[in-house]
Design a protein around this motif. Structure first.
Motif: not given
Lengths: 776, 419
Positions: A45-52, A92-93, A101-102
């Motif tokens: 998810d792009p939000r996770l990528v951003a967070g990382l 966590n990922l 997603e849900n």
């Protein structure tokens, strides 16, 4: 803050110190290793990528990427990589991906201790809030206030808990958790290597109950579990979960060079093989490390030793003419109050505490930041613990140093003198037995309370408890189940989970109360069996560099009243144990002797105690203790010396040597068996008798220290040949002339006049195993 | 331990020896007669209800000011369960309630109905829930005693396990308000205590609640006979009385809440006797009636219900009538909140007449912080000297006075120091 340069200087100064190096048995350097990286997975998810990225990460370690892919593909995953390899992202990922997603999906995280849960919650909040993901993470354990519990159940997307709470608080009340359980997608179990022995067998059953209840609500959660390095991570995890899992054990994380030093303290009595104690040696080394500006962690093997080492370090640093008073060193162990522990952990993380002396309580992944040097005061009982504890140094991929100080104990001496054996040895396997009838019985009760088992009286098959029928029949006979209408209904008055503790049969803790000067303040706590041996009336209780005299131990009310005093000694209980055979299950031939598996009753009593002077540890007196005996019903493997090579070899000894030789066999077994039984030497007891009143033969009992047994007796039955061979080679290779603490124990000059017990043991073992035993 | 091995071995051989166990046939209601007054809903579920008029004296006391909305459609419910700690394995085997409906004609008393549903054996639970589900869904509200933490979560769990959702109803747990009103005047605030001391209902040969689960399991083990009313008579009676008492209590609380300032309550000990209902229950063989009812409502609890003005009035009147330290301090506190300087005189009076330390401290605070004039400071120092002269006061009180004296001394007019 310590710099890598200062650390190299410390390492160099130790290397060039002839006094230090004279005691170093082995100095092994594991070279630094490059990291193996993978780009962020495509579906992430792009939000996770951003967070990382916000946390400065541009790619993943290879094992993190693999764990993500396997989880997303729907497989159960086991991650078994070393300490500090970034395991938490492995779960966590995928969990956060699913929750993003849900948002209705739910995840459960189980950690073995409350401390780890707290740690994980702050880490998760950092990642999730950092990326502004707005995921709701709730800790649900014994410390969670009632006012927060309902909202945790209703809205917590990730619930962090521990197996004990899940067992006694959540599962029995599962209808309250319907929303959570219905949507349960992931169960994360971290530190699965700690779920071994009886405790592990309990947890395995809790996880079966979890799956059973989740399935009732239509959920079939996926498991992601993590383990430290152990010998059999895959087998262990599969047995724990009762599921097939995919193993990921190739770490992609880089590591700095790791120095591992085996240090054998100087001999003070060459004849008896007595060496300088680990307490004083650890103190001296710790002071050397700390005053050079490095941060140190010292691991000691008992609560008393933790207190002693910390206190001696304080004494040493407390020098008016130096700057050393600024160095802050704390002790850390179970039994401290939670806020004390949190404060110490925080101090270590933010650098206000430079040194800590701990029991294995800090072995687990509690985040205490990077420490430079780990000092292990004594072999912690297992090779995997050594690596866990050593791994506490140099978490930030810089050069690190770990020093293991060998004690005079036979196991320690075996490990340092056979350093190849030690260094090349795979870490111990974890052992659990979920089908252990004593453990299983308790969990079948809990499971029946949670949901009725379904089936007929002679063929009830449950997917998670396939062999359940006879257990149900026993419970029906006892009146706690009612079989009617094709179901087994719970019909007991009690709430069964309340009476089942996962950690040991007697988990009721004694609260230690400080009554100094009219105070009435809780100081700490201790489990009951330990309390009888450590905080009996007139015992000295050590707590964070303060000494307390025990005034009263009220076992009924589970309170212990203490008062602060200035005392120049500490106390050590003299425990007498006695053993009675209750039942023989099986008698069969073993290596050179007959083996009997069965039940025994072990009774132990503290009748008096020694007073040992601080620093010198000399015995300065005795005191009496009047406490009721502790009883334990457990499993035993008995080695019967009858009609075989062992019996013949014993018979061939002179009358005077028979007793000492048998006694030394016990000593030797206790010393060598832990390495083969995947346990600590405290996990089992040995009792040897030249003429046992029950069997009427010479017998050596090896019994399980967990009430009801945890399978150690059965396991020893399989491995006895190897254990005896290793014992023989240890004795033969030992440089002592008539026995020393490293092999069979020193000669007792009072009772063994003119005898050499070592010759007796060697003769016995030679006869027992036949000549060509491996050794030298 | 070895006994467990042996038991398991024995069980294994027993299990394999058995040829084939058939499921016990479900009993049909036609086969067995229900106990008198009860009807079968399904083979393992029975129910009954009985109706009677509310006691006239009780209705005269609580009725004025009550609206039908205060009680119509509300179920004053209680459960008896198989365990006292709750959890998924705990089943409610007896669920019942008392409810009230208006009678037909004017001037006639409302009617009370007590309904009970009984579970004869565990497999009947889904039937019982199926029967109760529409009743609860139709209810306007629920009333319980400690139901918020026990009965209601339990019913929710049972519904959830049966794959249903328990309705989200308005719920009054009367335990909380009862505690406020009576915890200072009664030894406990258990329903049985309120029943005896407040409502004047007395029970004879009551079954202690803690024994109820064991009694039901005993009945079960002895074969769950169709005539459950005989072995469980005590339990059924206990439960019926609980719900009836709860209904009476709830009416009383509603009336108190509606008109707390009413002269009906303050300073009086009114006789209550919801005894006709009792007589009716007694006639059913369910209750033993007794006498001597009274309600000593706790003044302080009632005060909390009163609007500010009425509360102050009541407080002032009570202080003038009784003159106790607690009433005086409370009245002074109200005055202080209104910044009414009469409070100082009141504290002074309490200090002089009652030797009240709290009054002394309150007075000193007022003099030092609210007033602060040199006269006030001088007067405060005088008060302190008086306090310090008290020989029996604890050291901590003396210390607090000494500290205050030290602080006040520095605030004396400069001339005092220089002179």
């Amino acid at each position: 803050m310590s710099s890598p340069v200062a650390k190299s200087q410390l390492i160099e100064s130790l290397r060039s110190d002839p006094t230090f190096m004279a005691q170093v048995q082995t100095w092994h350097t594991f070279p630094a290793r490059e990291g193996v990286y993978s780009p962020f997975p495509k579906g992430l998810d792009p939000r996770l990528v951003a967070g990382l990225r916000q946390r400065g990460m541009t790619q993943l370690y290879s094992h993190q990427a693999r764990a993500f892919e396997a989880s997303v593909a729907g497989r159960h995953v086991l991650v078994a990589t070393p300490t500090a390899s970034g395991k938490s992202l492995c779960y966590n990922l995928p969990v956060m991906q699913t929750l993003l997603e849900n948002p209705e999906a739910r995840a459960l995280y189980l950690f073995p201790t409350k401390a780890l849960s707290q740690d994980q919650q702050s880490e998760l909040n950092e990642t999730t809030l950092g990326a502004d993901l707005g995921l709701k993470v709730s800790t649900y354990d014994g410390d969670t206030p009632t006012s927060l519990r309902a909202s945790a159940r209703e809205t917590g997307q990730i619930i962090i808990s521990n197996p004990d709470m899940f067992h006694s608080g959540i599962l029995p009340n599962h209808p309250k958790w319907i929303k959570f359980l219905k949507n349960l997608r992931y169960v994360v179990v971290d530190e699965v290597h700690t779920y071994r022995g009886v405790f592990g067998s309990h947890v395995a059953n809790v996880l079966r109950r979890l799956q059973r209840v989740a399935a009732f609500y239509g959920a079939h959660p996926q498991f992601i579990v993590c383990s430290a390095t152990i010998g059999n991570p895959l087998e262990h995890a599969q047995k724990l979960l009762g599921l097939e899992v995919e193993l990921i054990d190739q770490s992609g994380a880089p590591t700095g060079a790791r120095h591992f030093v085996l240090y054998n303290p100087p001999l003070v009595d060459r004849v008896q093989g007595i060496r300088r104690g680990t307490v004083n040696e650890a103190q001296a080394l710790a002071v050397r490390v700390l005053t050079s500006g490095q941060k140190a962690i010292v691991f000691a093997r008992s609560r008393v030793r933790v207190e002693l080492i910390a206190s001696y370090i304080h004494d040493k640093l407390d020098n008016l003419y130096t700057d050393n008073q600024r160095i802050r060193v704390e002790s850390y162990r179970g039994g401290y109050l939670p806020n004390e522990r949190r404060e110490i952990e925080k101090g270590l993380r933010d650098g206000t505490i430079q040194g800590v002396v701990s029991t294995n309580a800090l072995e687990l992944g509690i985040d205490i930041g990077g420490l430079d040097v780990a000092i292990l005061a004594g072999f912690p009982g297992s090779v995997s613990s050594v690596w866990q504890q050593a791994g506490r140094a140099g978490r930030r991929q810089t050069e690190s140093l770990a020093i293991l100080i060998a004690s005079s104990a036979p196991l320690d001496q075996y490990m340092v003198t056979n350093d190849r054996y030690f260094l090349e040895r795979p870490p111990e396997a974890a052992f659990i037995n979920p089908e252990n009838p004593y453990v299983l019985m308790e969990h079948v009760k809990c499971a029946a309370f949670e949901l009725p088992f379904q089936g007929s009286a002679n063929a009830t098959v449950d997917r998670w408890f396939p062999e359940v029928t006879p257990y149900l029949a026993v419970m029906e006979e006892e009146g706690t189940l009612r079989h009617t209408g094709g179901r087994w209904y719970w019909s007991g008055l009690a709430y069964p989970a309340e009476n089942v503790s996962l950690r040991s049969a007697t988990a009721e803790n004694i609260v230690i109360i400080d009554t100094t000067g009219g105070k009435n303040q809780v100081l700490g706590e201790m489990d009951r069996p330990s309390a009888k041996e450590m905080i009996f009336p007139n015992a000295v209780y050590l707590h964070r560099d303060r000494q307390f005299l025990v005034l009263e131990l009220d076992l009924q009310e589970r309170r212990c009243y203490v008062e602060e005093r200035e005392i120049n000694y500490y106390t050590d209980a003299v425990v007498k144990t006695d053993l009675k055979v209750l039942h023989e299950d099986r008698r069969f031939p073993g290596p050179g002797c007959t083996l009997v598996l069965g039940d025994v009753l072990v009774r132990s009593q503290v009748s008096r105690f020694k007073k040992l002077k601080f620093h010198t540890h000399e015995n300065i007196g005795y005191g009496e203790v009047a406490l009721p005996e502790e009883q334990m019903h457990t499993r035993s493997l008995t080695l019967l010396l009858e009609g075989g090579p062992a019996a013949d070899a014993l018979e061939a000894l002179t009358e005077e040597l028979k007793g000492p030789a048998m006694a030394r066999m016990g000593h030797l077994l206790k010393a060598v068996a832990p390495a083969f039984l995947l346990c600590q030497s405290q996990d089992f007891g040995v009792s040897e008798r030249l003429r046992d009143p029950h069997f009427d033969k010479p017998a050596i009992f090896v019994y399980d220290q967990s009430p009801g047994g945890s399978g150690l007796a059965e396991s020893l039955a399989d491995q006895l040949g190897k254990v005896l061979a290793a014992g023989a080679s240890l004795v033969r290779a030992c440089p002592c002339s008539e026995g020393c603490p490293s092999c069979i124990g020193p000669r007792d000059p009072e009772h063994e006049v003119g005898l050499n017990p070592k010759e007796g043991v060697l003769a016995l073992l030679d006869g027992w195993l036949g000549s060509g035993t491996p050794g030298t | 331990m070895s006994d467990l091995w042996e038991k398991l071995q024995a069980a294994r051989s027993r299990v394999s020896d058995q040829s084939q166990t058939l499921l016990p046939p479900q009993r049909l209601p036609e086969d067995e007669e229900a106990p008198t007054g009860w009807s079968w809903f399904s083979p393992l579920v029975a129910w009954r209800e009985f109706t009677f008029e509310l006691e006239v004296g009780f209705w005269e006391l609580v009725g004025p000011g009550l609206e039908p909305a205060d009680w119509q459609g509300r179920l004053c419910f209680d459960t008896e369960t198989t365990g006292l700690s709750g959890g998924a394995g705990t089943v409610a085997f007896l669920v019942g309630w008392a409810s009230m409906r208006p009678s037909g004609g004017t001037g006639r008393l409302p009617k009370v109905t007590v309904t009970q549903w009984f579970l004869r054996d565990l497999p009947g639970e889904p039937d019982m829930i199926a029967a109760l589900d529409p009743v609860f869904h139709a209810a306007k509200g629920l009333v319980s005693f400690n139901g918020a933490s026990f009965d209601l979560p339990l019913l929710r769990s049972r519904w959830a396990l049966a794959g249903r959702e328990f309705p989200d109803l308005e719920h009054h747990d009367d335990l909380h308000m009862s505690r406020r009103l009576w915890k200072r005047v009664l030894p406990t605030c258990k329903l049985s205590e309120l029943e005896r001391s407040v409502l004047g209902l007395h029970r004879l040969d009551d079954v202690p609640g803690a024994l109820v689960p064991a009694l039901w399991f005993d009945y079960l083990r002895q074969g769950a006979a169709a005539n459950f009313a005989a072995p469980l008579e005590g339990v059924l009676r206990h439960h019926a009385q609980d719900v009836y008492s709860l209904l009476c209590l709830d009416l009383l609380l509603a009336a108190l809440k509606g008109r707390p300032e009413d002269s009906r309550w303050v300073g009086t000990h009114r006789l209550l006797s919801p005894r006709r209902g009792l007589a009716r229950l007694a006639a059913e063989g369910l209750l033993h009636p007794d006498l001597a009812p009274a309600i000593p409502v706790d003044f302080w609890g009632l005060l909390a219900l009163l609007p500010t003005e009425a509360g102050e009035k009541a407080l002032e009147a009570a202080w003038e009538q009784q003159g106790t330290e607690a009433l005086g301090l409370a009245w002074a506190q109200r005055l202080k909140r209104r910044r009414d300087p009469r409070c100082l005189a009141l504290w002074e009076q309490l200090w002089h007449e009652n030797r009240s330390f709290p009054a002394l401290i309150e007075g000193l605070k007022w003099l030092e912080h609210r007033d602060g004039s040199p006269e006030a400071i001088a007067s405060a120092l005088n008060w302190i000297e008086g306090g310090l002269a008290h020989p029996l006061w604890p050291a901590s009180w003396r210390e607090s006075l000494l500290k205050r004296r030290e602080r006040l001394s520095t605030r004396r007019p400069q001339t005092f120091h220089n002179g």
